[in-house]
Design a protein around this motif. Structure first.
Motif, PDB file in Angstrom:
ATOM      1  N   TYR A  75      11.651  47.108  64.125  1.00  0.00           N
ATOM      2  CA  TYR A  75      11.720  47.634  62.759  1.00  0.00           C
ATOM      3  C   TYR A  75      10.390  47.545  62.028  1.00  0.00           C
ATOM      4  O   TYR A  75      10.358  47.417  60.807  1.00  0.00           O
ATOM      5  CB  TYR A  75      12.812  46.905  61.971  1.00  0.00           C
ATOM      6  CG  TYR A  75      14.201  47.134  62.519  1.00  0.00           C
ATOM      7  CD1 TYR A  75      14.690  48.425  62.699  1.00  0.00           C
ATOM      8  CD2 TYR A  75      15.022  46.068  62.871  1.00  0.00           C
ATOM      9  CE1 TYR A  75      15.950  48.639  63.215  1.00  0.00           C
ATOM     10  CE2 TYR A  75      16.297  46.274  63.388  1.00  0.00           C
ATOM     11  CZ  TYR A  75      16.752  47.568  63.557  1.00  0.00           C
ATOM     12  OH  TYR A  75      18.000  47.780  64.077  1.00  0.00           O
ATOM     13  N   THR A 189      10.370  47.442  55.549  1.00  0.00           N
ATOM     14  CA  THR A 189      11.782  47.821  55.539  1.00  0.00           C
ATOM     15  C   THR A 189      12.595  46.589  55.146  1.00  0.00           C
ATOM     16  O   THR A 189      12.061  45.635  54.584  1.00  0.00           O
ATOM     17  CB  THR A 189      12.210  48.357  56.919  1.00  0.00           C
ATOM     18  OG1 THR A 189      11.984  47.335  57.916  1.00  0.00           O
ATOM     19  CG2 THR A 189      11.414  49.584  57.306  1.00  0.00           C
ATOM     20  N   THR A 190      13.893  46.603  55.450  1.00  0.00           N
ATOM     21  CA  THR A 190      14.781  45.515  55.061  1.00  0.00           C
ATOM     22  C   THR A 190      14.281  44.164  55.578  1.00  0.00           C
ATOM     23  O   THR A 190      13.941  44.027  56.747  1.00  0.00           O
ATOM     24  CB  THR A 190      16.201  45.766  55.608  1.00  0.00           C
ATOM     25  OG1 THR A 190      16.642  47.044  55.180  1.00  0.00           O
ATOM     26  CG2 THR A 190      17.166  44.691  55.122  1.00  0.00           C
ATOM     27  N   GLY A 191      14.234  43.176  54.682  1.00  0.00           N
ATOM     28  CA  GLY A 191      13.817  41.836  55.068  1.00  0.00           C
ATOM     29  C   GLY A 191      12.326  41.687  55.262  1.00  0.00           C
ATOM     30  O   GLY A 191      11.876  40.670  55.792  1.00  0.00           O
ATOM     31  N   GLN A 192      11.546  42.686  54.826  1.00  0.00           N
ATOM     32  CA  GLN A 192      10.095  42.645  54.994  1.00  0.00           C
ATOM     33  C   GLN A 192       9.401  42.862  53.650  1.00  0.00           C
ATOM     34  O   GLN A 192       9.945  43.494  52.746  1.00  0.00           O
ATOM     35  CB  GLN A 192       9.619  43.739  55.962  1.00  0.00           C
ATOM     36  CG  GLN A 192      10.249  43.708  57.326  1.00  0.00           C
ATOM     37  CD  GLN A 192       9.785  44.877  58.194  1.00  0.00           C
ATOM     38  OE1 GLN A 192       8.978  45.708  57.775  1.00  0.00           O
ATOM     39  NE2 GLN A 192      10.279  44.945  59.412  1.00  0.00           N
ATOM     40  N   ARG A 193       8.195  42.334  53.532  1.00  0.00           N
ATOM     41  CA  ARG A 193       7.340  42.616  52.380  1.00  0.00           C
ATOM     42  C   ARG A 193       5.883  42.546  52.827  1.00  0.00           C
ATOM     43  O   ARG A 193       5.558  41.918  53.830  1.00  0.00           O
ATOM     44  CB  ARG A 193       7.594  41.621  51.253  1.00  0.00           C
ATOM     45  CG  ARG A 193       7.267  40.178  51.597  1.00  0.00           C
ATOM     46  CD  ARG A 193       7.520  39.252  50.422  1.00  0.00           C
ATOM     47  NE  ARG A 193       7.346  37.858  50.780  1.00  0.00           N
ATOM     48  CZ  ARG A 193       6.178  37.227  50.802  1.00  0.00           C
ATOM     49  NH1 ARG A 193       5.074  37.899  50.486  1.00  0.00           N
ATOM     50  NH2 ARG A 193       6.090  35.953  51.140  1.00  0.00           N
ATOM     51  N   ASP A 208      17.187  37.148  57.613  1.00  0.00           N
ATOM     52  CA  ASP A 208      17.925  38.326  57.150  1.00  0.00           C
ATOM     53  C   ASP A 208      18.876  38.784  58.251  1.00  0.00           C
ATOM     54  O   ASP A 208      18.537  38.778  59.435  1.00  0.00           O
ATOM     55  CB  ASP A 208      16.946  39.447  56.797  1.00  0.00           C
ATOM     56  CG  ASP A 208      17.610  40.590  56.042  1.00  0.00           C
ATOM     57  OD1 ASP A 208      18.369  41.351  56.685  1.00  0.00           O
ATOM     58  OD2 ASP A 208      17.385  40.709  54.839  1.00  0.00           O
ATOM     59  N   ILE A 210      19.802  41.530  59.355  1.00  0.00           N
ATOM     60  CA  ILE A 210      19.413  42.637  60.229  1.00  0.00           C
ATOM     61  C   ILE A 210      18.707  42.131  61.480  1.00  0.00           C
ATOM     62  O   ILE A 210      18.785  42.747  62.544  1.00  0.00           O
ATOM     63  CB  ILE A 210      18.506  43.633  59.465  1.00  0.00           C
ATOM     64  CG1 ILE A 210      18.343  44.930  60.279  1.00  0.00           C
ATOM     65  CG2 ILE A 210      17.133  43.022  59.169  1.00  0.00           C
ATOM     66  CD1 ILE A 210      17.643  46.033  59.535  1.00  0.00           C
ATOM     67  N   TYR A 211      18.042  40.967  61.379  1.00  0.00           N
ATOM     68  CA  TYR A 211      17.333  40.423  62.535  1.00  0.00           C
ATOM     69  C   TYR A 211      18.203  39.473  63.360  1.00  0.00           C
ATOM     70  O   TYR A 211      17.799  39.038  64.432  1.00  0.00           O
ATOM     71  CB  TYR A 211      16.063  39.698  62.078  1.00  0.00           C
ATOM     72  CG  TYR A 211      15.160  40.600  61.272  1.00  0.00           C
ATOM     73  CD1 TYR A 211      14.587  41.732  61.846  1.00  0.00           C
ATOM     74  CD2 TYR A 211      14.916  40.360  59.928  1.00  0.00           C
ATOM     75  CE1 TYR A 211      13.795  42.587  61.112  1.00  0.00           C
ATOM     76  CE2 TYR A 211      14.119  41.205  59.180  1.00  0.00           C
ATOM     77  CZ  TYR A 211      13.565  42.324  59.771  1.00  0.00           C
ATOM     78  OH  TYR A 211      12.776  43.183  59.035  1.00  0.00           O
ATOM     79  N   SER A 285      18.561  59.221  60.343  1.00  0.00           N
ATOM     80  CA  SER A 285      17.518  58.258  60.698  1.00  0.00           C
ATOM     81  C   SER A 285      16.581  58.839  61.752  1.00  0.00           C
ATOM     82  O   SER A 285      16.871  59.867  62.385  1.00  0.00           O
ATOM     83  CB  SER A 285      18.156  56.972  61.230  1.00  0.00           C
ATOM     84  OG  SER A 285      18.770  57.217  62.489  1.00  0.00           O
TER      85      SER A 285
END
Length: 338
Positions: A75, A189-193, A208, A210-211, A285
């Motif tokens: 991801y 994306t989700t759970g990232q910055r 998170d 998702i991982y 997607s």
């Protein structure tokens, strides 16, 4: 006198044993901190990492879970910059890379020291005598996985790659000193910055959900991509095809003329263009697009001659609707059948 000589010989022997142990230990350390799989290299590096104005150390050694690091690498996305950029987001790591990288990264983190980072040099989308290289460092800090890149899909010729391999052990590239690239930027994306003031530094919260999910089955070749489609994905794509078919039927038929035939795009190109637009608008997607694209490359041109198919995939590549690796793979298959 004899006892004194005997004592000195014992001292010399013990000294020699100690030297051998030290040498063996150093040799083991040299061999143990580098892990390879083909041209993929994962190794420990003693690099200084500055965060929020202070030098930090990693929370190492660290036991990574296979599904967490696989999902994390899967991801990671980036956008290209420049006039010749591709539209939309692209995956940094390809499936074949991830399969090789995961066990090496887990092994490296399990024995890394707080002063070390895990450096990764890998290659994606291999085409004939060219490669695209990724280079990054990974470390754990504040219970998050930090991944900092200095190269993303950097084009290399075969000679460039060999020169890189020769000087790899002599250089210590530090991506933390880089803040951005002229050619790309990471897209969280989700759970990232993104680390503040950096376009090349991702901070990933591995806790998170998702991982923590089971591994998604990811495959690389056209043949494999067709086999991997889930029932949910196939069902959504079937509805999409029905809508696309209804839209085609609703158009008022026009007399066929040579001029119209020249202007009319192939059905495959029209469908892929529409699918690409849907990806950019977030309706489907990138995985949906790749699955449908792979299926069309295999099935949608069966009524065409090999020459027509070669021209078709050449046009699709020039339009950016298929990748260089898609084109190379399909072309090879067609030429093998010729």
């Amino acid at each position: 006198m004899r006892e004194l000589k005997k004592y000195r010989w014992k001292q010399v022997f013990l000294f020699a044993v100690i030297i051998c142990m030290i040498f063996a230990g150093r040799l083991h350390a040299i061999l143990a901190d580098t892990y390879t799989d083909g041209r993929i290299v994962v190794k420990h590096e003693e690099l200084k990492v500055k965060k929020n104005g202070q030098y930090i150390q990693g929370q190492h050694p660290y036991e990574l879970q296979g599904n967490s690091i696989t999902n994390a690498l899967s991801y990671i996305y980036f956008e290209e910059k420049g006039l010749l950029k591709k539209t939309g987001t692209l995956r940094v790591f390809q499936d074949d890379e991830i399969r090789k990288l995961v066990p090496l990264i887990i092994q490296a983190f399990s024995v890394a020291t707080p002063s070390q980072v895990v450096a990764v040099s890998s290659f994606s989308e291999r085409m004939l005598l060219t490669d695209q290289q990724n280079y990054c460092i990974l470390f754990i800090f504040d219970n998050s996985l930090n991944i900092v890149f200095s190269r993303v899909h950097m084009f290399q010729t075969y000679n460039d790659a060999m020169s890189e391999k020769k000087r790899y052990t002599a250089t210590r590239e530090n991506p933390v000193r880089t803040k951005k690239s002229r050619f790309w930027k990471l897209v969280p994306t989700t759970g990232q910055r993104l680390e503040p003031h950096h376009e090349n530094w991702l901070v990933i919260d591995l806790s998170d959900k998702i991982y923590q999910q089971p591994l998604a089955q990811r495959v690389g070749t056209v043949e494999e991509k067709i086999k991997v489609g889930t029932s949910d994905l196939d069902a959504r794509l079937k509805k999409l095809e029905e809508k696309m078919g209804a839209a085609d039927e609703s158009k008022t038929p026009q007399p066929s003329t040579p001029a119209n035939e020249l202007r009319e795009d192939s059905k495959m190109k029209s469908k892929l263009t529409l699918l690409r637009e849907m990806v950019n608008e977030g309706i489907i997607s990138a995985e949906d697009y790749d699955h449908k694209k792979a299926k069309m490359l295999r099935e949608a041109m069966e009524d065409m001659s090999i020459k027509e198919q070669l021209q078709e995939i050449k046009d699709l590549k020039s339009e950016g609707l298929i990748t260089e690796s898609d084109y190379a793979e399909k072309k090879k298959e067609l030429l093998d059948r010729f």
